[in-house]
Design a protein around this motif. Sequence first.
Motif, PDB file in Angstrom:
ATOM      1  N   ILE A 142       0.828  -1.205   0.000  1.00  0.00           N
ATOM      2  CA  ILE A 142       0.000   0.000   0.000  1.00  0.00           C
ATOM      3  C   ILE A 142       0.867   1.262   0.000  1.00  0.00           C
ATOM      4  O   ILE A 142       0.510   2.291  -0.579  1.00  0.00           O
ATOM      5  CB  ILE A 142      -0.979  -0.011   1.194  1.00  0.00           C
ATOM      6  CG1 ILE A 142      -2.103   0.998   0.966  1.00  0.00           C
ATOM      7  CG2 ILE A 142      -0.277   0.290   2.502  1.00  0.00           C
ATOM      8  CD1 ILE A 142      -3.200   0.919   1.990  1.00  0.00           C
ATOM      9  N   THR A 143       2.045   1.174   0.632  1.00  0.00           N
ATOM     10  CA  THR A 143       2.957   2.317   0.629  1.00  0.00           C
ATOM     11  C   THR A 143       3.458   2.592  -0.789  1.00  0.00           C
ATOM     12  O   THR A 143       3.487   3.739  -1.249  1.00  0.00           O
ATOM     13  CB  THR A 143       4.143   2.059   1.571  1.00  0.00           C
ATOM     14  OG1 THR A 143       3.635   1.850   2.897  1.00  0.00           O
ATOM     15  CG2 THR A 143       5.092   3.244   1.588  1.00  0.00           C
ATOM     16  N   TYR A 144       3.832   1.529  -1.485  1.00  0.00           N
ATOM     17  CA  TYR A 144       4.271   1.692  -2.876  1.00  0.00           C
ATOM     18  C   TYR A 144       3.127   2.181  -3.757  1.00  0.00           C
ATOM     19  O   TYR A 144       3.321   2.991  -4.668  1.00  0.00           O
ATOM     20  CB  TYR A 144       4.812   0.370  -3.412  1.00  0.00           C
ATOM     21  CG  TYR A 144       6.274   0.145  -3.114  1.00  0.00           C
ATOM     22  CD1 TYR A 144       7.271   0.747  -3.871  1.00  0.00           C
ATOM     23  CD2 TYR A 144       6.669  -0.686  -2.060  1.00  0.00           C
ATOM     24  CE1 TYR A 144       8.611   0.545  -3.600  1.00  0.00           C
ATOM     25  CE2 TYR A 144       8.003  -0.894  -1.770  1.00  0.00           C
ATOM     26  CZ  TYR A 144       8.970  -0.283  -2.545  1.00  0.00           C
ATOM     27  OH  TYR A 144      10.297  -0.483  -2.267  1.00  0.00           O
ATOM     28  N   ALA A 145       1.904   1.677  -3.506  1.00  0.00           N
ATOM     29  CA  ALA A 145       0.757   2.056  -4.334  1.00  0.00           C
ATOM     30  C   ALA A 145       0.549   3.560  -4.330  1.00  0.00           C
ATOM     31  O   ALA A 145       0.427   4.195  -5.384  1.00  0.00           O
ATOM     32  CB  ALA A 145      -0.500   1.344  -3.828  1.00  0.00           C
ATOM     33  N   TYR A 146       0.531   4.159  -3.132  1.00  0.00           N
ATOM     34  CA  TYR A 146       0.296   5.591  -3.043  1.00  0.00           C
ATOM     35  C   TYR A 146       1.546   6.399  -3.368  1.00  0.00           C
ATOM     36  O   TYR A 146       1.479   7.627  -3.468  1.00  0.00           O
ATOM     37  CB  TYR A 146      -0.256   5.951  -1.662  1.00  0.00           C
ATOM     38  CG  TYR A 146      -1.668   5.447  -1.473  1.00  0.00           C
ATOM     39  CD1 TYR A 146      -2.686   5.861  -2.316  1.00  0.00           C
ATOM     40  CD2 TYR A 146      -1.975   4.536  -0.468  1.00  0.00           C
ATOM     41  CE1 TYR A 146      -3.976   5.397  -2.162  1.00  0.00           C
ATOM     42  CE2 TYR A 146      -3.264   4.058  -0.308  1.00  0.00           C
ATOM     43  CZ  TYR A 146      -4.264   4.496  -1.157  1.00  0.00           C
ATOM     44  OH  TYR A 146      -5.547   4.028  -1.008  1.00  0.00           O
ATOM     45  N   GLY A 147       2.670   5.721  -3.546  1.00  0.00           N
ATOM     46  CA  GLY A 147       3.857   6.384  -4.076  1.00  0.00           C
ATOM     47  C   GLY A 147       3.787   6.511  -5.585  1.00  0.00           C
ATOM     48  O   GLY A 147       4.286   7.470  -6.171  1.00  0.00           O
ATOM     49  N   PHE A 148       3.154   5.531  -6.233  1.00  0.00           N
ATOM     50  CA  PHE A 148       3.026   5.557  -7.690  1.00  0.00           C
ATOM     51  C   PHE A 148       1.929   6.510  -8.159  1.00  0.00           C
ATOM     52  O   PHE A 148       2.053   7.158  -9.199  1.00  0.00           O
ATOM     53  CB  PHE A 148       2.719   4.150  -8.224  1.00  0.00           C
ATOM     54  CG  PHE A 148       3.910   3.242  -8.280  1.00  0.00           C
ATOM     55  CD1 PHE A 148       5.056   3.600  -8.973  1.00  0.00           C
ATOM     56  CD2 PHE A 148       3.882   2.008  -7.644  1.00  0.00           C
ATOM     57  CE1 PHE A 148       6.156   2.763  -9.031  1.00  0.00           C
ATOM     58  CE2 PHE A 148       4.978   1.158  -7.695  1.00  0.00           C
ATOM     59  CZ  PHE A 148       6.117   1.531  -8.391  1.00  0.00           C
ATOM     60  N   ALA A 149       0.815   6.585  -7.417  1.00  0.00           N
ATOM     61  CA  ALA A 149      -0.332   7.372  -7.873  1.00  0.00           C
ATOM     62  C   ALA A 149      -1.086   7.926  -6.673  1.00  0.00           C
ATOM     63  O   ALA A 149      -1.106   7.303  -5.601  1.00  0.00           O
ATOM     64  CB  ALA A 149      -1.264   6.502  -8.730  1.00  0.00           C
ATOM     65  N   PRO A 150      -1.727   9.094  -6.835  1.00  0.00           N
ATOM     66  CA  PRO A 150      -2.487   9.682  -5.720  1.00  0.00           C
ATOM     67  C   PRO A 150      -3.722   8.863  -5.396  1.00  0.00           C
ATOM     68  O   PRO A 150      -4.283   8.158  -6.251  1.00  0.00           O
ATOM     69  CB  PRO A 150      -2.865  11.073  -6.245  1.00  0.00           C
ATOM     70  CG  PRO A 150      -2.775  10.970  -7.724  1.00  0.00           C
ATOM     71  CD  PRO A 150      -1.712   9.961  -8.022  1.00  0.00           C
ATOM     72  N   ALA A 151      -4.148   8.947  -4.148  1.00  0.00           N
ATOM     73  CA  ALA A 151      -5.289   8.163  -3.668  1.00  0.00           C
ATOM     74  C   ALA A 151      -6.554   8.453  -4.462  1.00  0.00           C
ATOM     75  O   ALA A 151      -7.374   7.560  -4.676  1.00  0.00           O
ATOM     76  CB  ALA A 151      -5.524   8.446  -2.186  1.00  0.00           C
ATOM     77  N   ARG A 152      -6.719   9.692  -4.909  1.00  0.00           N
ATOM     78  CA  ARG A 152      -7.949  10.036  -5.623  1.00  0.00           C
ATOM     79  C   ARG A 152      -8.069   9.268  -6.939  1.00  0.00           C
ATOM     80  O   ARG A 152      -9.152   9.196  -7.529  1.00  0.00           O
ATOM     81  CB  ARG A 152      -8.005  11.543  -5.868  1.00  0.00           C
ATOM     82  CG  ARG A 152      -6.918  12.078  -6.779  1.00  0.00           C
ATOM     83  CD  ARG A 152      -7.000  13.591  -6.938  1.00  0.00           C
ATOM     84  NE  ARG A 152      -5.961  14.094  -7.824  1.00  0.00           N
ATOM     85  CZ  ARG A 152      -4.729  14.372  -7.443  1.00  0.00           C
ATOM     86  NH1 ARG A 152      -4.388  14.212  -6.176  1.00  0.00           N
ATOM     87  NH2 ARG A 152      -3.846  14.829  -8.304  1.00  0.00           N
ATOM     88  N   GLN A 153      -6.972   8.693  -7.443  1.00  0.00           N
ATOM     89  CA  GLN A 153      -7.000   7.952  -8.703  1.00  0.00           C
ATOM     90  C   GLN A 153      -7.163   6.448  -8.511  1.00  0.00           C
ATOM     91  O   GLN A 153      -7.671   5.760  -9.396  1.00  0.00           O
ATOM     92  CB  GLN A 153      -5.715   8.207  -9.501  1.00  0.00           C
ATOM     93  CG  GLN A 153      -5.558   9.622 -10.009  1.00  0.00           C
ATOM     94  CD  GLN A 153      -4.296   9.796 -10.844  1.00  0.00           C
ATOM     95  OE1 GLN A 153      -3.576   8.840 -11.119  1.00  0.00           O
ATOM     96  NE2 GLN A 153      -4.027  11.024 -11.252  1.00  0.00           N
TER      97      GLN A 153
END
Length: 309
Positions: free
Chosen positions: A223-234
């Motif tokens: 989840i840390t990597y996920a929100y590093g790649f793209a903003p939560a709103r996306q």
Amino acid sequence: MSDKQKGILCLVASSFCFALMNVFIRLAGDIPSIEKTFFRNFIAMIVAGIAMARAHEGFAYRRQDLPLLTLRSVCGTLGMMCNFYAVDHMLLADATAIQKLVPFFTILSSWLILKERIKSWQGGLILLAFAASLLVVKPGFTPDLGPAIIQFAGALAAGFAYTYVRQLTLRGVAKPKIIFFFSAFSCIAVIPLIAMDFVQPDAYQLLMLLCTGLAASGGQFAITYAYGFAPARQISIYDYSQILFSALFGLVFFGQLPDWLSWLGYALLIAVALANFVLSSRPDKSDPTHPAADPGPTDPDSHRKERTA
């Protein structure tokens, strides 16, 4: 792959890991929830400590941050123990669906603590999310009512925990330090309770407890990597894939098959989450914290990065 696609993939992987964590929790058997909390957080503490060392973060904390760190840790520990208890006594998918009320409770706690305004559509979605949870719980018609109430309380506590995480992040406290403090605090806090009712795990149960911590750590990294790649709103809507994974794992591992009212509740909750996702993504230039009002770099919903810490 684009960064958004990488973020989606990581977020789905995170949901898979957290659903698997709940499987291991249940497979650990009649170990008390408090003891399961200790093992889960002990491994998380080691992982966070390694991350702090690699980032050359010191282990000292500013005195003014300690009250918020303590509040975050108390709420997070209560939320985790409630979740583990519910997973042991409910259908996996039902327990997960109620736990997914956390973002909506975070909105309420942010209103109470941070004085953030709740928009009218947010208030409506909170009521719809609560209605969806009633379809899952079916109050008065199921023996799961007690565990469900405990899971509601846990989701509420987690919502407050994430609000405190947000406050700490805005103060500049590094996320690995927040995770480490919470994990260490939780391990120390539950030791007296474990001593009062310690259950010696056998080899199989110990393996399941270790797998619980490893699965949780995998989910945290993903989840840390996920929100590093793209903003939560996306990408945040894909976090709700955990409900589907939990339904699948519940059927495969435990023969659990939710009834039609539960499935209706899952669908409504996912629909509410989708509506929240879409409406939150609309530009709001009256809000100086919105990306449309600030073209510079932003930290997208940092409190969601610490969901399971």
